[in-house]
Design a protein around this motif. Sequence first.
Motif, PDB file in Angstrom:
ATOM      1  N   VAL A  28       0.839  -1.199   0.000  1.00 16.99           N
ATOM      2  CA  VAL A  28       0.000   0.000   0.000  1.00 16.99           C
ATOM      3  C   VAL A  28       0.875   1.251   0.000  1.00 16.99           C
ATOM      4  O   VAL A  28       0.599   2.222  -0.721  1.00 16.99           O
ATOM      5  CB  VAL A  28      -0.958   0.003   1.208  1.00 16.99           C
ATOM      6  CG1 VAL A  28      -1.705   1.328   1.306  1.00 16.99           C
ATOM      7  CG2 VAL A  28      -1.950  -1.158   1.121  1.00 16.99           C
ATOM      8  N   LEU A  29       1.927   1.223   0.807  1.00 23.36           N
ATOM      9  CA  LEU A  29       2.859   2.355   0.870  1.00 23.36           C
ATOM     10  C   LEU A  29       3.465   2.635  -0.503  1.00 23.36           C
ATOM     11  O   LEU A  29       3.565   3.791  -0.930  1.00 23.36           O
ATOM     12  CB  LEU A  29       3.961   2.048   1.890  1.00 23.36           C
ATOM     13  CG  LEU A  29       4.953   3.173   2.199  1.00 23.36           C
ATOM     14  CD1 LEU A  29       4.257   4.337   2.891  1.00 23.36           C
ATOM     15  CD2 LEU A  29       6.090   2.629   3.072  1.00 23.36           C
ATOM     16  N   PHE A  30       3.862   1.581  -1.197  1.00 24.85           N
ATOM     17  CA  PHE A  30       4.439   1.731  -2.536  1.00 24.85           C
ATOM     18  C   PHE A  30       3.432   2.351  -3.499  1.00 24.85           C
ATOM     19  O   PHE A  30       3.764   3.285  -4.247  1.00 24.85           O
ATOM     20  CB  PHE A  30       4.897   0.367  -3.055  1.00 24.85           C
ATOM     21  CG  PHE A  30       5.289   0.373  -4.504  1.00 24.85           C
ATOM     22  CD1 PHE A  30       6.497   0.926  -4.906  1.00 24.85           C
ATOM     23  CD2 PHE A  30       4.437  -0.174  -5.463  1.00 24.85           C
ATOM     24  CE1 PHE A  30       6.852   0.934  -6.255  1.00 24.85           C
ATOM     25  CE2 PHE A  30       4.784  -0.162  -6.801  1.00 24.85           C
ATOM     26  CZ  PHE A  30       5.997   0.397  -7.203  1.00 24.85           C
ATOM     27  N   LEU A  31       2.196   1.856  -3.496  1.00 29.83           N
ATOM     28  CA  LEU A  31       1.179   2.360  -4.408  1.00 29.83           C
ATOM     29  C   LEU A  31       0.814   3.811  -4.118  1.00 29.83           C
ATOM     30  O   LEU A  31       0.640   4.620  -5.041  1.00 29.83           O
ATOM     31  CB  LEU A  31      -0.074   1.485  -4.338  1.00 29.83           C
ATOM     32  CG  LEU A  31       0.080   0.064  -4.896  1.00 29.83           C
ATOM     33  CD1 LEU A  31      -1.156  -0.762  -4.589  1.00 29.83           C
ATOM     34  CD2 LEU A  31       0.340   0.098  -6.402  1.00 29.83           C
ATOM     35  N   VAL A  32       0.711   4.148  -2.837  1.00 33.67           N
ATOM     36  CA  VAL A  32       0.373   5.524  -2.455  1.00 33.67           C
ATOM     37  C   VAL A  32       1.500   6.480  -2.828  1.00 33.67           C
ATOM     38  O   VAL A  32       1.268   7.570  -3.364  1.00 33.67           O
ATOM     39  CB  VAL A  32       0.067   5.610  -0.942  1.00 33.67           C
ATOM     40  CG1 VAL A  32      -0.034   7.077  -0.497  1.00 33.67           C
ATOM     41  CG2 VAL A  32      -1.229   4.881  -0.619  1.00 33.67           C
ATOM     42  N   SER A  33       2.735   6.090  -2.554  1.00 36.70           N
ATOM     43  CA  SER A  33       3.877   6.954  -2.863  1.00 36.70           C
ATOM     44  C   SER A  33       4.029   7.147  -4.372  1.00 36.70           C
ATOM     45  O   SER A  33       4.514   8.185  -4.834  1.00 36.70           O
ATOM     46  CB  SER A  33       5.167   6.360  -2.287  1.00 36.70           C
ATOM     47  OG  SER A  33       5.454   5.103  -2.884  1.00 36.70           O
ATOM     48  N   ILE A  58       5.460  10.962   3.104  1.00 40.46           N
ATOM     49  CA  ILE A  58       4.637   9.777   2.918  1.00 40.46           C
ATOM     50  C   ILE A  58       4.055   9.275   4.232  1.00 40.46           C
ATOM     51  O   ILE A  58       3.103   8.496   4.259  1.00 40.46           O
ATOM     52  CB  ILE A  58       5.455   8.654   2.241  1.00 40.46           C
ATOM     53  CG1 ILE A  58       4.521   7.543   1.710  1.00 40.46           C
ATOM     54  CG2 ILE A  58       6.499   8.088   3.181  1.00 40.46           C
ATOM     55  CD1 ILE A  58       3.568   8.006   0.662  1.00 40.46           C
ATOM     56  N   PHE A  59       4.613   9.745   5.354  1.00 33.79           N
ATOM     57  CA  PHE A  59       4.131   9.326   6.669  1.00 33.79           C
ATOM     58  C   PHE A  59       3.422  10.462   7.394  1.00 33.79           C
ATOM     59  O   PHE A  59       3.741  11.641   7.190  1.00 33.79           O
ATOM     60  CB  PHE A  59       5.281   8.808   7.529  1.00 33.79           C
ATOM     61  CG  PHE A  59       5.936   7.566   6.987  1.00 33.79           C
ATOM     62  CD1 PHE A  59       5.264   6.360   6.986  1.00 33.79           C
ATOM     63  CD2 PHE A  59       7.221   7.604   6.463  1.00 33.79           C
ATOM     64  CE1 PHE A  59       5.845   5.209   6.482  1.00 33.79           C
ATOM     65  CE2 PHE A  59       7.823   6.468   5.950  1.00 33.79           C
ATOM     66  CZ  PHE A  59       7.128   5.261   5.951  1.00 33.79           C
ATOM     67  N   THR A  60       2.469  10.102   8.253  1.00 34.38           N
ATOM     68  CA  THR A  60       1.688  11.102   8.985  1.00 34.38           C
ATOM     69  C   THR A  60       2.374  11.548  10.271  1.00 34.38           C
ATOM     70  O   THR A  60       1.950  12.526  10.880  1.00 34.38           O
ATOM     71  CB  THR A  60       0.300  10.538   9.348  1.00 34.38           C
ATOM     72  OG1 THR A  60       0.466   9.323  10.096  1.00 34.38           O
ATOM     73  CG2 THR A  60      -0.505  10.249   8.089  1.00 34.38           C
ATOM     74  N   LEU A 109      -0.643   5.453   9.477  1.00 35.59           N
ATOM     75  CA  LEU A 109       0.732   5.920   9.278  1.00 35.59           C
ATOM     76  C   LEU A 109       0.958   6.564   7.919  1.00 35.59           C
ATOM     77  O   LEU A 109       1.828   7.416   7.770  1.00 35.59           O
ATOM     78  CB  LEU A 109       1.719   4.745   9.419  1.00 35.59           C
ATOM     79  CG  LEU A 109       2.274   4.406  10.793  1.00 35.59           C
ATOM     80  CD1 LEU A 109       3.337   3.327  10.651  1.00 35.59           C
ATOM     81  CD2 LEU A 109       2.870   5.632  11.474  1.00 35.59           C
ATOM     82  N   ILE A 110       0.177   6.140   6.932  1.00 32.91           N
ATOM     83  CA  ILE A 110       0.430   6.576   5.557  1.00 32.91           C
ATOM     84  C   ILE A 110      -0.314   7.870   5.249  1.00 32.91           C
ATOM     85  O   ILE A 110      -1.523   7.978   5.462  1.00 32.91           O
ATOM     86  CB  ILE A 110       0.009   5.482   4.556  1.00 32.91           C
ATOM     87  CG1 ILE A 110       0.754   4.175   4.849  1.00 32.91           C
ATOM     88  CG2 ILE A 110       0.287   5.929   3.125  1.00 32.91           C
ATOM     89  CD1 ILE A 110       0.314   3.002   3.990  1.00 32.91           C
ATOM     90  N   TYR A 158      -6.940   0.305  -1.503  1.00 32.66           N
ATOM     91  CA  TYR A 158      -5.793  -0.601  -1.582  1.00 32.66           C
ATOM     92  C   TYR A 158      -5.845  -1.656  -0.479  1.00 32.66           C
ATOM     93  O   TYR A 158      -5.585  -2.841  -0.720  1.00 32.66           O
ATOM     94  CB  TYR A 158      -4.482   0.182  -1.481  1.00 32.66           C
ATOM     95  CG  TYR A 158      -4.226   1.133  -2.625  1.00 32.66           C
ATOM     96  CD1 TYR A 158      -4.606   0.807  -3.925  1.00 32.66           C
ATOM     97  CD2 TYR A 158      -3.591   2.357  -2.415  1.00 32.66           C
ATOM     98  CE1 TYR A 158      -4.364   1.678  -4.986  1.00 32.66           C
ATOM     99  CE2 TYR A 158      -3.351   3.228  -3.469  1.00 32.66           C
ATOM    100  CZ  TYR A 158      -3.742   2.890  -4.752  1.00 32.66           C
ATOM    101  OH  TYR A 158      -3.496   3.748  -5.783  1.00 32.66           O
ATOM    102  N   ASN A 159      -6.181  -1.221   0.734  1.00 29.75           N
ATOM    103  CA  ASN A 159      -6.271  -2.174   1.841  1.00 29.75           C
ATOM    104  C   ASN A 159      -7.402  -3.176   1.625  1.00 29.75           C
ATOM    105  O   ASN A 159      -7.254  -4.361   1.937  1.00 29.75           O
ATOM    106  CB  ASN A 159      -6.466  -1.428   3.164  1.00 29.75           C
ATOM    107  CG  ASN A 159      -5.165  -0.961   3.763  1.00 29.75           C
ATOM    108  OD1 ASN A 159      -4.464  -1.724   4.429  1.00 29.75           O
ATOM    109  ND2 ASN A 159      -4.814   0.297   3.516  1.00 29.75           N
ATOM    110  N   ALA A 160      -8.520  -2.698   1.084  1.00 30.37           N
ATOM    111  CA  ALA A 160      -9.639  -3.592   0.814  1.00 30.37           C
ATOM    112  C   ALA A 160      -9.225  -4.680  -0.178  1.00 30.37           C
ATOM    113  O   ALA A 160      -9.543  -5.868   0.003  1.00 30.37           O
ATOM    114  CB  ALA A 160     -10.823  -2.803   0.267  1.00 30.37           C
ATOM    115  N   ILE A 161      -8.506  -4.288  -1.220  1.00 34.27           N
ATOM    116  CA  ILE A 161      -8.082  -5.246  -2.248  1.00 34.27           C
ATOM    117  C   ILE A 161      -7.135  -6.289  -1.662  1.00 34.27           C
ATOM    118  O   ILE A 161      -7.321  -7.502  -1.844  1.00 34.27           O
ATOM    119  CB  ILE A 161      -7.411  -4.510  -3.429  1.00 34.27           C
ATOM    120  CG1 ILE A 161      -8.445  -3.676  -4.183  1.00 34.27           C
ATOM    121  CG2 ILE A 161      -6.741  -5.520  -4.375  1.00 34.27           C
ATOM    122  CD1 ILE A 161      -7.850  -2.732  -5.209  1.00 34.27           C
TER     123      ILE A 161
END
Length: 279
Positions: free
Chosen positions: A101-106, A114-116, A229-230, A240-243
């Motif tokens: 998910v981190l990769f896809l969001v970034s 990229i982090f909160t 975190l993202i 993304y998390n749902a998938i």
Amino acid sequence: MSKEKKLKKPVANFILLTNIIFLPLFCVVGVISMLGFPAWVIDVMFCISAWSSTFAFAILFKKIYPGQSFIQFVKDKFNNKLKFSVILNVIWIQTFIFLMVLFLVSKNNEVDSIFTVSSWGMLFYFFFKNLLSGPLGEELGWRGFAQLELQKKNSPLKASIIIGFWWGMWHLPIWFTTRLVGIELIKYILFFMIAIMSIKIVMTAFFNLNKNLVIPIIIHQLFNFFIGLINGNLLDLIMYNAIFYFVAAVIFIIINPKNVLYGQKDTNLRLQPLKGQAD
């Protein structure tokens, strides 16, 4: 001495009372937020509202299990020895999903960071706030009671789908704090429910492999913590998390490790009847 009657439809009553308790508490969170109270006050009130399922179960406990001890029930949920292999698998699966998910969001979002969180202090605060406001407050009622209660008469998979749906619907008031409207809100709700019901199936599989409430607490904590975190578009994050969690759930359904999802019923609540009390 007259025998105390057990509550009929205990799971339905638990879900109803959980919502009745949660709604006014969540409204209080909204009110103190609008009044400009400090963030820590809002966080504390939000944590309290997240414990509504535990409050509901504690209130109903004597009617569900007459003559039993609530404290002993809680202790029994943590009594089984934790299996290192189960914990390790939980961590690596969820860490893998987090990294994907981190990769896809970034890749698809332009953000300053990229982090909160920006410091170790904020990271620790965020971790423990999430632990108190979700996993510790929700798992005793939803998993420790409702899931196992339904497994007495249903397969764990069927029980997961039922509890996953109502657990997701319990979050309904929170959906309308996302500031999403129209089709975006509909998409968010759809992906949210897919993610919740998928993570519920994953929880059940691992919980039945190692019947200790620490397991769903860890899964719930990592799920919430990693999403928070993202720094990215909320709709993308939940999609993304749902998938990924849906894929994980399907894999567990297919491989059904040690028959934990649809090959057994009557997962024991580990409560022993008192002397003279019928089973």
